[in-house]
Enzyme design. Structure first.
Site, short mmCIF file in Angstrom:
data_model
loop_
_atom_site.label_atom_id
_atom_site.label_comp_id
_atom_site.label_asym_id
_atom_site.label_seq_id
_atom_site.Cartn_x
_atom_site.Cartn_y
_atom_site.Cartn_z
N LYS A 22 -16.41 -2.04 -7.49
CA LYS A 22 -16.45 -1.96 -6.02
C LYS A 22 -16.03 -0.57 -5.55
O LYS A 22 -16.66 0.03 -4.69
CB LYS A 22 -15.50 -3.01 -5.43
CG LYS A 22 -15.25 -2.85 -3.95
CD LYS A 22 -14.27 -3.86 -3.42
CE LYS A 22 -12.81 -3.48 -3.58
NZ LYS A 22 -12.32 -2.47 -2.63
N ASN A 23 -14.95 -0.05 -6.14
CA ASN A 23 -14.42 1.22 -5.64
C ASN A 23 -15.25 2.44 -6.06
O ASN A 23 -15.02 3.54 -5.58
CB ASN A 23 -12.95 1.41 -6.09
CG ASN A 23 -12.03 0.51 -5.28
OD1 ASN A 23 -12.45 -0.15 -4.34
ND2 ASN A 23 -10.76 0.49 -5.66
N ARG A 98 -11.36 -0.35 5.20
CA ARG A 98 -10.88 1.02 5.42
C ARG A 98 -11.77 2.06 4.76
O ARG A 98 -11.85 3.20 5.22
CB ARG A 98 -9.46 1.16 4.86
CG ARG A 98 -8.45 0.26 5.47
CD ARG A 98 -7.11 0.52 4.81
NE ARG A 98 -6.95 1.97 4.66
CZ ARG A 98 -6.53 2.77 5.61
NH1 ARG A 98 -6.18 2.28 6.77
NH2 ARG A 98 -6.44 4.07 5.39
N CYS A 122 -2.80 -1.36 7.31
CA CYS A 122 -3.32 -2.54 6.60
C CYS A 122 -2.16 -3.21 5.90
O CYS A 122 -1.04 -2.72 5.92
CB CYS A 122 -4.45 -2.17 5.65
SG CYS A 122 -3.90 -1.45 4.13
N ARG A 127 -1.32 3.78 5.24
CA ARG A 127 -2.59 4.36 4.80
C ARG A 127 -3.24 5.31 5.82
O ARG A 127 -4.31 5.04 6.36
CB ARG A 127 -3.56 3.24 4.41
CG ARG A 127 -2.99 2.41 3.28
CD ARG A 127 -3.93 1.38 2.80
NE ARG A 127 -4.91 1.90 1.85
CZ ARG A 127 -5.80 1.14 1.23
NH1 ARG A 127 -5.83 -0.15 1.45
NH2 ARG A 127 -6.65 1.67 0.38
N PRO A 128 -2.57 6.46 6.04
CA PRO A 128 -3.15 7.45 6.96
C PRO A 128 -4.38 8.13 6.38
O PRO A 128 -4.68 7.98 5.20
CB PRO A 128 -2.00 8.46 7.13
CG PRO A 128 -1.18 8.32 5.89
CD PRO A 128 -1.32 6.90 5.42
N VAL A 129 -5.08 8.91 7.24
CA VAL A 129 -6.26 9.66 6.76
C VAL A 129 -6.07 11.15 7.00
O VAL A 129 -7.04 11.91 7.02
CB VAL A 129 -7.58 9.15 7.39
CG1 VAL A 129 -7.93 7.77 6.87
CG2 VAL A 129 -7.53 9.17 8.91
N ASP A 317 -3.68 -1.15 -8.13
CA ASP A 317 -4.55 -2.30 -7.90
C ASP A 317 -4.39 -3.38 -8.98
O ASP A 317 -5.04 -4.44 -8.89
CB ASP A 317 -6.02 -1.86 -7.83
CG ASP A 317 -6.34 -1.17 -6.51
OD1 ASP A 317 -5.47 -1.17 -5.62
OD2 ASP A 317 -7.45 -0.64 -6.37
N ILE A 339 2.69 3.95 -5.22
CA ILE A 339 1.59 4.44 -4.37
C ILE A 339 1.71 3.93 -2.92
O ILE A 339 1.66 4.72 -1.99
CB ILE A 339 0.20 4.00 -4.93
CG1 ILE A 339 0.06 4.38 -6.42
CG2 ILE A 339 -0.93 4.59 -4.10
CD1 ILE A 339 -0.18 5.83 -6.72
N ARG A 409 -13.81 -10.15 -0.83
CA ARG A 409 -14.08 -8.73 -0.53
C ARG A 409 -14.32 -7.94 -1.81
O ARG A 409 -15.01 -6.93 -1.79
CB ARG A 409 -12.88 -8.12 0.19
CG ARG A 409 -12.73 -8.52 1.63
CD ARG A 409 -11.66 -7.71 2.28
NE ARG A 409 -11.86 -6.29 1.95
CZ ARG A 409 -10.92 -5.36 2.06
NH1 ARG A 409 -9.73 -5.68 2.48
NH2 ARG A 409 -11.18 -4.11 1.74
C1 UD1 Z 1 -8.24 3.85 -3.12
C2 UD1 Z 1 -8.77 2.50 -3.54
C3 UD1 Z 1 -7.65 1.45 -3.53
C4 UD1 Z 1 -6.50 1.93 -4.40
C5 UD1 Z 1 -6.06 3.33 -3.99
C6 UD1 Z 1 -5.00 3.92 -4.91
C7 UD1 Z 1 -11.07 2.53 -2.80
C8 UD1 Z 1 -12.10 2.02 -1.86
N1 UD1 Z 1 -9.83 2.10 -2.61
O1 UD1 Z 1 -7.76 3.72 -1.79
O2 UD1 Z 1 -8.19 0.23 -4.04
O3 UD1 Z 1 -5.40 1.05 -4.24
O4 UD1 Z 1 -7.19 4.23 -4.01
O5 UD1 Z 1 -5.46 3.94 -6.22
O6 UD1 Z 1 -11.36 3.27 -3.72
N2 UD1 Z 1 -2.55 8.96 1.78
C9 UD1 Z 1 -2.04 9.79 2.76
N3 UD1 Z 1 -2.92 10.45 3.56
C10 UD1 Z 1 -4.28 10.34 3.41
C11 UD1 Z 1 -4.79 9.52 2.40
C12 UD1 Z 1 -3.90 8.83 1.59
O7 UD1 Z 1 -0.83 9.92 2.93
O8 UD1 Z 1 -5.02 10.98 4.16
C13 UD1 Z 1 -1.62 8.22 0.92
C14 UD1 Z 1 -1.79 6.70 1.02
O9 UD1 Z 1 -1.09 6.15 2.10
C15 UD1 Z 1 -1.26 6.24 -0.32
C16 UD1 Z 1 -1.67 7.39 -1.26
O10 UD1 Z 1 -1.93 8.51 -0.42
O11 UD1 Z 1 0.15 6.16 -0.30
C17 UD1 Z 1 -2.89 7.11 -2.12
O12 UD1 Z 1 -3.93 6.64 -1.29
P1 UD1 Z 1 -5.47 6.91 -1.63
O13 UD1 Z 1 -5.57 7.37 -3.04
O14 UD1 Z 1 -6.05 7.77 -0.57
O15 UD1 Z 1 -6.06 5.45 -1.51
P2 UD1 Z 1 -7.47 5.03 -0.92
O16 UD1 Z 1 -8.48 6.07 -1.23
O17 UD1 Z 1 -7.30 4.57 0.49
#
Ligand code: UD1
Length: 433
Positions: A22-23, A98, A122, A127-129, A317, A339, A409
């Protein structure tokens, strides 16, 4: 609403075919936005998140067809993104998944504009961007946040950057990798995430004509091209799905062969399960690599400590599923979540099934082995649901797992695959993914 009813205490025996990841599938679907030619993606798992991403792409002007394979476990998507005047990923879709944020980079790179709903928090944390947006701003994007939406525009093409991510992020690495593929100049991404799903996305982009070096390393060098082309690509096997079934056998006992998986993507889990006392063998099958896991009833498991980390560390995960395993192991297991800040919500439900555990901040302590007894439990997120199913397979009597839309999902035909290895598990409620 559908629920799973499980009669626990029966070892699992037989074979399970692992579905596509999926990912890996989600960013590959988003990458189809980078070209107006046809992209065909196969080995997609038949799960709700894939259908949601296809709806997001359709909302962005993509002609999309999803074809289900006869076994019902896999989908093939045929996508052609002609584009839209005002590409917008709406809140109604983004809030359910997300990963919709992954359309931002490709849209900006190809159309110079994008409006994407902010995903919000969530169940497993904030989970910021910010990491996605900071890098896109450095590439020349103007980003404004208003009315809950990210409004991004760029004059001309995005510009290449030499960028070190402040923190390792799977999603940010994928988003910027896709943006850089069509940007002007050579981008260097440092501290890039190493997850195998990123390698899969990078290989798809190369098939589309992108120039990427350093695939599989923490430094990706991308020389932007003016156009990308269509292609056909099969996504990699789902290491988290495979890991979930390995955990199910470790906890409930039995002897199961997983067909078509990639052991190299699962080293941290395989190592942990072997050190815990499971017997694991790998070999080449007709249809890719195979993993066999054995733990006979009565064979003791040893407790082990686990810390979740970015790949190649132990995956967050699989943390919930391993917690379910450790309820059956002799001794104390300390589980650190490295994480996400709020990813122990399955712990209280496991306690209701009889597990002996405590959580404090990022740490959970599990004492075992404990006899679990069936009851009704409720899942809060995808992997938490999987942990409750595993605990249900172990527990004496009947366990009912409620709110299984979370499971739908991300797991393709979970109860059918488990039934195939002798689990007494049934879906009630009549709904389908
Ligand atoms: C992806 C996976 C999810 C997995 C995660 C960590 C997909 C669709 N989802 O989620 O299943 O649990 O990787 O392996 O592939 N962070 C920030 N700022 C940002 C982005 C992330 O602070 O802009 C933080 C997050 O809150 C978290 C960490 O970085 O603590 C890792 O998150 P990230 O690797 O970005 O996870 P996702 O890509 O959302």
């Amino acid at each position: 609403m559908d629920r799973l009813v499980i009669q626990g205490g029966h070892p699992l025996r037989g074979r399970i075919r692992v579905s596509g990841a999926k990912n890996a599938a989600l960013p590959c679907l988003a990458a189809a936005l980078l070209t107006d030619e046809t992209v065909v993606l196969s080995n997609l798992p038949a799960v709700a998140d894939i259908r949601t991403m296809v709806k997001v792409l359709q909302a962005l002007g993509t002609e999309a067809a999803l074809e289900a394979h006869p076994d019902g476990f896999e989908l093939t998507a045929t996508l052609a993104c002609k584009g839209s005047e005002d590409p917008k990923a709406p809140y109604d879709l983004v809030k359910t998944m997300r990963a919709s944020i992954l359309v931002l980079g490709p849209l900006l790179a190809r159309f110079g504009r994008a409006t994407v709903s902010l995903p919000g928090g969530c169940a497993i944390g904030a989970r910021p961007v910010n990491l996605h947006l900071e890098a896109l701003e450095r590439m020349g994007a103007q980003i404004e946040i208003s009315h809950g939406y990210i409004h991004a525009t760029v004059k001309g093409r995005l510009k290449a950057i030499d960028h070190a991510f402040e923190k390792v992020s799977v999603g940010a690495t994928e988003n910027i990798l896709m943006a850089a593929a069509l940007a002007e100049g050579t981008t260097v991404l440092r501290n890039a995430a190493l997850e195998p799903e990123i390698g899969d996305l990078a290989r798809l982009l190369v098939e589309m004509g992108a120039q990427i070096e350093g695939i599989g390393t923490g430094t990706l060098t991308i020389t932007g091209v003016a156009r990308l082309r269509g292609c056909e690509h099969a996504v990699i096997a789902d290491r988290i799905e495979a890991g979930t079934y390995l955990c199910a056998v470790a906890a409930a006992c039995g002897d199961v062969v997983l067909d078509r998986c990639e052991p190299e993507h699962l080293r941290s889990l395989l190592d942990l399960l072997e050190r815990s006392g499971c017997v694991i063998t790998e070999r080449e099958g007709q249809d890719g690599r195979q993993l066999r896991i054995q733990r006979e009833p009565g064979q003791k498991l040893r407790s082990k400590d686990v810390t979740t980390l970015p790949f190649p560390g132990f995956p967050t995960d699989l943390q919930a599923q391993v917690m379910a395993v450790m309820t059956q192991a002799c001794g104390i297991s300390v589980i650190n979540e490295g994480i996400f800040e709020n990813r122990f919500q399955h712990a209280m439900e496991l306690e209701r099934l009889g597990a002996n555990l405590r959580t404090d901040g990022h740490t959970a302590i599990v004492a075992g082995p404990e006899e679990l007894t069936g009851c009704t439990v409720m899942a809060t997120d995808l992997r938490a649901s999987a942990a409750l199913v595993i605990a249900g397979l172990v527990a004496r009597g009947e366990t009912i797992v409620d709110r299984i839309y979370h499971l739908d999902r991300g797991y393709s035909g979970l109860e059918r695959k488990l039934q195939g290895v002798g689990a007494r598990i049934e879906r009630v409620g009549g709904g389908k993914v």
